[in-house]
Design a protein around this motif. Structure first.
Motif, mmCIF file in Angstrom:
data_model
loop_
_atom_site.group_PDB
_atom_site.id
_atom_site.type_symbol
_atom_site.label_atom_id
_atom_site.label_comp_id
_atom_site.label_asym_id
_atom_site.label_seq_id
_atom_site.Cartn_x
_atom_site.Cartn_y
_atom_site.Cartn_z
ATOM 1 N N ALA A 374 60.207 -47.925 96.596
ATOM 2 C CA ALA A 374 59.760 -48.695 95.778
ATOM 3 C C ALA A 374 59.883 -47.201 94.836
ATOM 4 C CB ALA A 374 58.789 -49.523 95.250
ATOM 5 N N GLU A 375 60.260 -47.681 93.677
ATOM 6 C CA GLU A 375 60.840 -48.341 92.861
ATOM 7 C C GLU A 375 62.118 -48.173 92.577
ATOM 8 O OE1 GLU A 375 59.798 -51.139 91.733
ATOM 9 O OE2 GLU A 375 57.560 -50.567 92.658
ATOM 10 N N GLY A 376 62.866 -46.703 93.040
ATOM 11 C CA GLY A 376 64.434 -47.048 92.187
ATOM 12 C C GLY A 376 63.951 -45.874 91.096
ATOM 13 N N THR A 377 63.208 -45.458 90.607
ATOM 14 C CA THR A 377 63.218 -44.200 89.281
ATOM 15 C C THR A 377 63.434 -43.012 89.236
ATOM 16 O OG1 THR A 377 61.223 -44.917 89.400
ATOM 17 C CG2 THR A 377 62.118 -46.692 88.286
ATOM 18 N N MET A 378 63.984 -42.543 88.235
ATOM 19 C CA MET A 378 63.852 -41.014 87.872
ATOM 20 C C MET A 378 62.039 -41.570 87.200
ATOM 21 S SD MET A 378 66.357 -39.539 88.319
ATOM 22 C CE MET A 378 68.514 -39.090 88.426
ATOM 23 N N VAL A 379 61.539 -40.472 86.886
ATOM 24 C CA VAL A 379 60.672 -39.679 86.551
ATOM 25 C C VAL A 379 60.700 -40.307 85.098
ATOM 26 C CG1 VAL A 379 58.696 -37.815 85.779
ATOM 27 C CG2 VAL A 379 59.488 -37.945 87.958
ATOM 28 N N GLY A 380 59.354 -40.835 84.581
ATOM 29 C CA GLY A 380 59.724 -41.244 82.981
ATOM 30 C C GLY A 380 60.006 -43.043 83.014
ATOM 31 N N GLY A 381 60.672 -43.081 84.190
ATOM 32 C CA GLY A 381 60.931 -44.820 84.316
ATOM 33 C C GLY A 381 62.612 -45.192 84.328
ATOM 34 N N THR A 382 63.445 -44.680 83.720
ATOM 35 C CA THR A 382 64.791 -45.029 83.612
ATOM 36 C C THR A 382 65.499 -45.327 85.397
ATOM 37 O OG1 THR A 382 65.248 -43.302 81.750
ATOM 38 C CG2 THR A 382 67.367 -44.191 83.228
ATOM 39 N N PHE A 383 65.650 -46.301 85.490
ATOM 40 C CA PHE A 383 66.272 -46.389 86.632
ATOM 41 C C PHE A 383 67.187 -45.571 87.358
ATOM 42 C CE2 PHE A 383 64.487 -50.462 85.502
ATOM 43 C CZ PHE A 383 63.510 -50.269 86.837
ATOM 44 N N ILE A 384 67.183 -45.049 88.629
ATOM 45 C CA ILE A 384 68.110 -44.139 89.082
ATOM 46 C C ILE A 384 69.516 -44.580 88.985
ATOM 47 C CG2 ILE A 384 69.160 -43.278 91.260
ATOM 48 C CD1 ILE A 384 65.910 -43.144 92.298
ATOM 49 N N ASP A 385 69.724 -45.807 89.427
ATOM 50 C CA ASP A 385 71.149 -45.984 89.506
ATOM 51 C C ASP A 385 72.056 -46.141 88.025
ATOM 52 O OD1 ASP A 385 69.379 -49.026 89.448
ATOM 53 O OD2 ASP A 385 71.130 -49.473 88.513
ATOM 54 N N VAL A 386 70.841 -46.537 86.952
ATOM 55 C CA VAL A 386 71.806 -46.703 85.552
ATOM 56 C C VAL A 386 72.131 -45.047 85.202
ATOM 57 C CG1 VAL A 386 70.814 -46.355 83.111
ATOM 58 C CG2 VAL A 386 70.206 -48.526 84.768
ATOM 59 N N THR A 387 70.915 -44.110 86.160
ATOM 60 C CA THR A 387 71.530 -43.360 84.983
ATOM 61 C C THR A 387 72.850 -42.078 86.303
ATOM 62 O OG1 THR A 387 69.416 -41.829 84.818
ATOM 63 C CG2 THR A 387 71.255 -39.936 85.515
ATOM 64 N N THR A 388 72.599 -42.429 87.750
ATOM 65 C CA THR A 388 73.582 -42.033 88.336
ATOM 66 C C THR A 388 75.117 -43.037 88.027
ATOM 67 O OG1 THR A 388 73.283 -43.825 89.924
ATOM 68 C CG2 THR A 388 72.440 -41.303 90.175
ATOM 69 N N GLY A 389 75.275 -44.395 87.128
ATOM 70 C CA GLY A 389 76.238 -44.630 86.970
ATOM 71 C C GLY A 389 76.742 -44.713 86.342
ATOM 72 N N LEU A 390 75.960 -44.286 84.695
ATOM 73 C CA LEU A 390 77.001 -43.891 83.644
ATOM 74 C C LEU A 390 77.226 -42.132 83.478
ATOM 75 C CD1 LEU A 390 73.663 -45.230 80.876
ATOM 76 C CD2 LEU A 390 75.408 -46.221 81.482
ATOM 77 N N ASP A 391 76.905 -41.953 84.559
ATOM 78 C CA ASP A 391 77.657 -40.236 84.680
ATOM 79 C C ASP A 391 78.585 -40.646 85.074
ATOM 80 O OD1 ASP A 391 75.563 -39.039 83.753
ATOM 81 O OD2 ASP A 391 74.644 -38.150 85.840
ATOM 82 N N ALA A 392 78.661 -41.348 86.086
ATOM 83 C CA ALA A 392 80.223 -41.799 87.052
ATOM 84 C C ALA A 392 81.038 -42.260 86.593
ATOM 85 C CB ALA A 392 79.985 -42.491 87.927
ATOM 86 N N PHE A 393 80.806 -42.923 85.475
ATOM 87 C CA PHE A 393 81.255 -43.640 84.009
ATOM 88 C C PHE A 393 81.765 -42.611 83.140
ATOM 89 C CE2 PHE A 393 82.188 -45.810 80.139
ATOM 90 C CZ PHE A 393 82.930 -47.073 80.651
#
Length: 506
Positions: A374-393
């Motif tokens: 829990a909770e699957g976030t980057m420091v600051g609150g951005t969800f990890i999967d949002v960062t990695t997904g946008l980077d991959a896209f």
């Protein structure tokens, strides 16, 4: 001689240009201040490994790099490879090293040698060929006994300049000079077969070309200390196809800040870190993680662990980065995942969990007996999967459009038709990320883009738009620029909690 039908029908095959490849967004670089044979080369900055055993063979089972690799390769699905990167944290006096030939792991036991009474092999020593022969292994009861017999012959034939040892950790034989340094008179070559009388044992020792690695001897030298940024830049200069960074050695708060800032300024990178100090989940100005949370870069993932596991965070990073973006329904959230190399922090209180959540720090504990992240976030609150997904896209779209421009057999015109060709190519990536579940249809609540207005529906989850070339100015036209492509994505998100209301009557 008849005439060629080329005179009537002439068929030619155009050579297809090779395009750029997408980055592997699963590759993690483990930085370490520990040394291995490959790192003695001043210009060597990394080694590629595919298992924790590979790291053990290089650094030993007591090394921090090995412990970090254990966590990394414990994640499921298992990552295919990783980098171990050199970080010279302090001035380092490196002792001279000997010439040696290190074999790959052997698959045979000492029993394979017991029937050999006339064994032989040859190798280059300096400028001369040395042959070791008349080897009898009738009395051996271990592979170490095999080396004892070979060493007796080596001592005589090389005047005690060369020895062989069996590496128990790597399950391999190593032929080496007894003295260290770059003296070419003891430079070693692969074991080879000179077709002599007897039984050739090079294939049993795995010290042959294709089965072994030659390491040249080096003189003693001094490595000057480098900063975290120096180490990361040096790796990037040599090899760019890595995405995540993790430090196996203990780094200070100032070094963590430096690594974070380097990652933020780099081209699509993320940083992982394990926090074991309870003081660093407090919302205090003295806390480095609060300072980084206020930056909210979305580039640093931290796992808090109060069981003493210093490498919990690297398995979390491996879980996050193991997403197969080219698959179907493969996008995932990091929350709820299980870790196989980490002990559950079952003593984490609700108060501690709330503190972690406020800063965007992850933790591994149990909920009613079920262990999960829990909770699957980057420091600051951005969800990890949002960062990695946008980077991959971003990477996939960039490579797709580059390959379209570079690989077209004829030019793509600066016309609205040319723009349609580019957008059609971009839609391939849009469909890929709709299929993997990262984007989905939904209501658009962002700024207006082309025909897409606030409150409109993105049926496909993506939208690409560009103006007509009729609106392009002459400067961009003369620079051969295509029209800018505006992109709208509706992220699918991920359900992390739910409220249930039960109504009843009697």
């Amino acid at each position: 001689m008849s005439l060629s039908i080329n005179q009537v029908v002439n068929v030619s095959v155009e050579q297809s240009s090779s395009g750029a490849s997408k980055r592997d967004m699963s590759v993690i670089a483990i930085f370490t201040d520990e040394m291995c044979d490959d790192f003695y080369d001043m210009n060597s900055r990394y080694v590629i490994v595919s298992s924790a055993d590979d790291v053990a063979n290089l650094f030993g089972t007591k090394s921090r790099a090995y412990k970090a690799a254990q966590g990394l390769f414990s994640a499921r699905p298992k990552l295919k490879s990783a980098l171990i990167a050199k970080y010279v944290k302090a001035d380092l006096e490196v002792a001279a090293t000997p010439y040696k030939v290190a074999g790959s792991a052997v698959s045979t036991s000492y029993v394979s040698y017991k029937q050999i009474t006339d064994g032989y092999f040859s190798f280059m020593l300096g400028e001369q060929m040395v042959t070791i022969d008349k080897l009898s292994f009738k009395t051996v009861s271990s592979l170490n006994d095999v080396t004892t017999i070979i060493n007796a012959a080596l001592k005589t034939k090389t005047n005690d300049k060369i020895t062989v040892a069996f590496d128990e950790t790597g399950n391999r034989f190593i032929l080496r000079a007894t003295a260290s340094g770059s003296d070419n008179s003891v430079k070693l070559g692969y074991v080879n077969d000179q077709s002599l009388e007897g039984t050739y044992i090079g294939q049993l020792l795995n010290l042959t070309d294709g089965k072994a690695t030659i390491y040249n001897g080096t003189d003693a030298t001094t490595y000057k200390a480098e900063s975290v940024a120096d180490a990361m830049t040096a790796l990037e200069n040599q090899y760019q196809n890595w995405y995540g960074a993790y430090f196996a050695n203990v780094i200070t708060d100032s070094e963590l800040l430096e690594a974070h800032d380097w990652v933020v300024s780099a081209d699509l990178k993320v940083l992982g870190y394990t926090e074991t100090r309870s003081a660093n989940i407090e919302y205090l100005d003295s806390n480095i993680l609060k300072k980084l949370a206020k930056k909210n870069s979305g580039r640093l993932m931290v796992q808090y662990n109060n069981t003493g596991d210093e490498f919990a965070g690297i398995e979390m990073m491996a879980i996050a980065l193991s997403t197969v973006w080219a698959g179907n329904n493969t996008a995932k959230t990091v929350k709820f995942k299980q870790q196989t190399s980490v002990t559950s922090d079952d003593k984490i209180t609700l108060n501690e969990a709330t503190k972690c959540k406020r800063l965007g720090i992850n933790y591994y504990t149990d909920y009613s007996g079920v262990n999960m992240l829990a909770e699957g976030t980057m420091v600051g609150g951005t969800f990890i999967d949002v960062t990695t997904g946008l980077d991959a896209f971003t990477n996939a779209l960039q490579v797709q459009l580059f390959n379209k421009l570079q690989g077209a057999s004829s030019k793509i015109p600066q016309t609205d038709r040319g723009q349609e060709i580019l957008i059609a190519s971009a839609k391939v990536i849009g469909e890929q990320f709709r299929n993997n579940g990262f984007i989905a249809s939904g209501k658009w609540t962002g700024d207006e883009i082309g025909d897409l207005v606030y409150g409109g529906t993105l049926d496909s989850g993506y939208y690409f738009y560009s103006d007509s070339f009729d609106t392009q100015d002459s400067a961009d036209r003369n620079s051969r620029k295509m029209m800018p492509i505006m992109t709208a994505l509706k992220l699918a998100g991920a359900g992390h909690s739910v409220d249930v209301v039960v109504k009843y009557n009697i």
